[in-house]
Design an enzyme around this catalytic site. Structure first.
Site, PDB file in Angstrom:
ATOM      1  N   LYS A  23     109.423 -33.485  28.726  1.00 60.81           N
ATOM      2  CA  LYS A  23     108.372 -34.171  27.986  1.00 60.81           C
ATOM      3  C   LYS A  23     108.119 -33.424  26.671  1.00 60.81           C
ATOM      4  O   LYS A  23     108.322 -32.220  26.577  1.00 60.81           O
ATOM      5  CB  LYS A  23     107.084 -34.293  28.783  1.00 60.81           C
ATOM      6  CG  LYS A  23     106.399 -33.009  29.120  1.00 60.81           C
ATOM      7  CD  LYS A  23     105.227 -32.557  28.297  1.00 60.81           C
ATOM      8  CE  LYS A  23     104.555 -33.610  27.491  1.00 60.81           C
ATOM      9  NZ  LYS A  23     103.456 -32.968  26.672  1.00 60.81           N
ATOM     10  N   THR A  42     102.590 -36.944  28.086  1.00 62.35           N
ATOM     11  CA  THR A  42     101.226 -37.004  27.552  1.00 62.35           C
ATOM     12  C   THR A  42     101.233 -38.059  26.452  1.00 62.35           C
ATOM     13  O   THR A  42     101.028 -39.231  26.715  1.00 62.35           O
ATOM     14  CB  THR A  42     100.736 -35.636  27.028  1.00 62.35           C
ATOM     15  OG1 THR A  42     101.665 -35.119  26.093  1.00 62.35           O
ATOM     16  CG2 THR A  42     100.555 -34.665  28.179  1.00 62.35           C
ATOM     17  N   GLU A  54     106.398 -36.493  16.404  1.00 65.35           N
ATOM     18  CA  GLU A  54     105.289 -37.300  15.896  1.00 65.35           C
ATOM     19  C   GLU A  54     105.627 -37.955  14.559  1.00 65.35           C
ATOM     20  O   GLU A  54     105.923 -37.270  13.582  1.00 65.35           O
ATOM     21  CB  GLU A  54     104.074 -36.419  15.677  1.00 65.35           C
ATOM     22  CG  GLU A  54     103.584 -35.796  16.949  1.00 65.35           C
ATOM     23  CD  GLU A  54     102.576 -34.748  16.627  1.00 65.35           C
ATOM     24  OE1 GLU A  54     101.532 -34.759  17.286  1.00 65.35           O
ATOM     25  OE2 GLU A  54     102.819 -33.956  15.721  1.00 65.35           O
ATOM     26  N   THR A 112     103.313 -29.651  23.695  1.00 64.16           N
ATOM     27  CA  THR A 112     103.802 -28.937  24.865  1.00 64.16           C
ATOM     28  C   THR A 112     105.132 -29.535  25.237  1.00 64.16           C
ATOM     29  O   THR A 112     105.304 -30.738  25.245  1.00 64.16           O
ATOM     30  CB  THR A 112     102.859 -29.051  26.061  1.00 64.16           C
ATOM     31  OG1 THR A 112     102.503 -30.416  26.225  1.00 64.16           O
ATOM     32  CG2 THR A 112     101.626 -28.208  25.885  1.00 64.16           C
ATOM     33  N   ASN A 154      97.669 -36.876  13.827  1.00 64.74           N
ATOM     34  CA  ASN A 154      96.980 -35.593  13.959  1.00 64.74           C
ATOM     35  C   ASN A 154      95.690 -35.451  13.169  1.00 64.74           C
ATOM     36  O   ASN A 154      94.930 -34.522  13.405  1.00 64.74           O
ATOM     37  CB  ASN A 154      97.929 -34.462  13.576  1.00 64.74           C
ATOM     38  CG  ASN A 154      98.984 -34.261  14.641  1.00 64.74           C
ATOM     39  OD1 ASN A 154      98.651 -33.964  15.774  1.00 64.74           O
ATOM     40  ND2 ASN A 154     100.223 -34.481  14.295  1.00 64.74           N
TER      41      ASN A 154
END
Lengths: 409, 409
Positions: free
Chosen positions: A188, A162, A281, A199, A404
């Site tokens: 992933k 993603t 992230e 996820t 985010n």
């Protein structure tokens, strides 16, 4: 979602060369579930008799696909099996529609491949709360079935991404009684952009022949020390899924005595888990937290996760600040037993604190030098018992906030 | 530490007018513990017979001053008492030196004020792991004793600030059987700059006459629904201290029947708790999380804190993103019972999700409009039982990263 992120500075240099696994074939297509111009659905076809094991999120709001997999995972079968995964939509918190979408997809895969529906495992990852346009997936099943091939695993790794910035793969080959057995896996996670949730999806394949219950025991045990020991931001997904398929096509049987296989599987799982952290992230540092001397292994893990999840520890690492006081704070709040006066802390090989205070040998410049590395090691010894754990995480940077908070869904 | 932070956008317009509390006198001085050019030590002198109650951090690495207070708090005495607090150094994780510093300070205060040492309560807040130069504090005790006055509470509130951007005070006056009783309190927290840890210190004074055990019961119960329901970043200090002193100087006795007093004390505690959140690092939004319909009050609080501590929820709020999927995720991971299909979520007055999916009446622009406010309300109903909780937090912004990562210690 539309925003393309730069590849993580912690990414491996290249996707590894993954061997074909006898009994497994892959296909990937562009189904346009949400993304345009990229593959977003992958199908893995598994030989008759494949033993399946799985571990899933414990979230109370887990997705319909996870609930469906959990129902199906506990049975052995002489039939073939399949795994179907889409990215772009997680089909989580979509009510009865979500359940119907899972049913529609798994039923269509079963018909296409002439398999019982109970052997079709599905996952979905991406945006939540939006209905899954499952007809876009089922419309592509004939094409997928026609494209199945033993060397499609890298495309499959890309199709399940993603907001990941690189595809994730790992492999191991071992010899059992002079015969080769191969393991290959893809994963992933865990880049996120609003409105996605983290996820993590992991699929591992081996041509070893393993009893289903034995495989599940190994996978559950190894999961506790690999995927359950990583954290990017302490937030748990509704869709986390780890599936391991043992096709048996090598004809080599793995038994309780095959220590080498479990060790090889552990290596593949840990490699993939580390790659997820390396794609955390905004991550700029890969952090290993090693805890020893705890009252139990569980307590060691509790301390390790308290350190790894502390925003103050993670921001200190981002700032290359050898702020050992924040480590002390995190240990103190973890809830597991700790004694201020028996605690020791190292940054890399440098002893920082011991006996309830900063070490007399510690020089701030030594701690600061270690924090400049891209790979950071924090070692804590509680001085209480024999419990140990390793936990892996990344730092908390402006990149995390930007990913985010700065982009509206 | 040297860096001066802009006053929080969530700060009250002014420090409140706090009444003098009969039986309490304050003094503050510049002792140069760490900061230059500002008051950094405060002394509160309490009338003979003052009942003391306290609540302290449960950290396993709590500071020497906290441990000392905990030993002393459980006894009633006809003697006077005193509270001495320094900012600039938390005297935490300083080994045996730390214990000796607490002893030196409390002993010197006892001698200066002719009180038993068992009635001297001390706190320290600021940098950790550095020896407290307690002689700088004890050198100022005569000056402090000479300056004691009944109207020094605002200076005291300023003297205990570390990286707070505004001083925090709250008050209530109630009538019991026609006689006035006053409550006034001050707090510090929870701005942080490397290498400091979050520390929250709260001191509340009343001229009511209250039995010590009764006061402790009230304070402990109220603490669970006030200070223990706020979170800035999930990191727990080694020094958190709440002390409540009831001097009895008003001559008005508070009994189990004095519901009005407990309600007034609750108001003061909640006001101070909210001010701590309003000074959260980098905060731009004040967030109230209201949880109803949980299986128990404890479960409601667990869900509320899971939402309030989620980096994904906090960054979504910072980005003014009505990302209700992240609320679902946080509820799912909290560990407390939840049922996807009985869950309802509101942003402000707008029903966002119900019955396991987005509400048919929900329009994204309504959620987005609420998120633009400086005061955000998230209401979650679990649909399981009668458990309720309120939790307060702030958003997670680039300001938090800057404060904690960008400046080296």
């Amino acid at each position: 979602m539309a925003k393309t992120l730069a590849v993580s500075p912690l990414a491996p240099t290249a996707f590894p060369e993954l061997p074909a696994i006898a009994g497994v074939e892959f296909a990937s297509v562009e189904a346009g579930v949400r993304y345009a111009g990229r593959k977003d659905v992958m199908l893995a076809s598994l030989a008759p008799g494949t033993a399946m094991a799985g571990v899933f999120t414990r979230s109370a709001t887990r997705s319909a696909a996870v609930l469906d997999c959990q129902e199906k995972i506990g049975f052995q079968s002489a039939e073939g099996a399949a795994i179907i995964v889409n990215s772009g939509n997680s089909n989580a918190f979509t009510g009865r529609n979500g359940v119907e979408s899972v049913k529609a997809v798994t039923n269509a895969v079963a018909q296409t491949l002439s398999l019982p529906e109970s052997r079709i495992f599905s996952s979905s990852t991406g945006v939540i709360g939006e209905p899954l346009k499952h007809e876009r997936i089922t419309a592509k099943l004939s094409e997928l079935a026609g494209k199945l091939s033993s060397d499609g695993i890298e495309d499959a790794a890309r199709a399940i991404m993603t907001t990941d910035t690189f595809p994730k793969g790992a492999t191991a080959t071992i010899s059992i009684d002079g015969q080769e057995v191969r393991i290959a896996g893809i994963a992933k996670g865990s880049g996120m952009i609003a409105p996605d949730m983290a996820t993590m999806l992991v699929y591992i394949f081996t041509d070893a022949a393993i009893d289903r219950e034995h495989l599940q025991q190994m996978v559950s045990a190894l999961n506790e020390k690999t995927f359950n020991c990583i954290t990017v931001d302490s937030d748990t997904s509704t869709s986390d899924t780890l599936l391991v398929a043992a096709t048996g096509a090598s004809g080599v049987r793995v038994t309780d005595q095959s220590v080498g296989f479990m060790e090889a599987l552990r290596g593949v799982m840990l490699d993939l888990a580390h790659q997820v952290v390396r794609d955390g992230e905004g991550a700029t540092k890969f952090v290993t937290i090693s805890v020893t001397g705890a009252s139990s292994d569980n307590d060691a893990k509790t301390h390790g996760l308290a350190i790894a999840n502390s925003p103050l520890v993670k921001t200190a690492i981002a700032g290359e600040d050898p702020n050992w006081g924040r480590i002390v704070m995190a240990i103190g709040k973890s809830g597991a037993p700790a004694d201020r006066d028996t605690l020791s802390i190292w940054f890399g090989d440098t002893l920082v604190a011991e006996k309830g205070w900063v070490s007399p040998t510690y020089r701030e410049e030594d701690g600061a030098a270690h924090m400049k590395n891209q790979e950071i090691t924090i070692h804590v010894d509680l001085g209480l018992g024999g419990g140990t754990a390793h936990v892996w995480t990344c730092d908390l940077t402006h990149g995390y906030i930007s990913i985010n908070a700065d982009y509206r869904s």
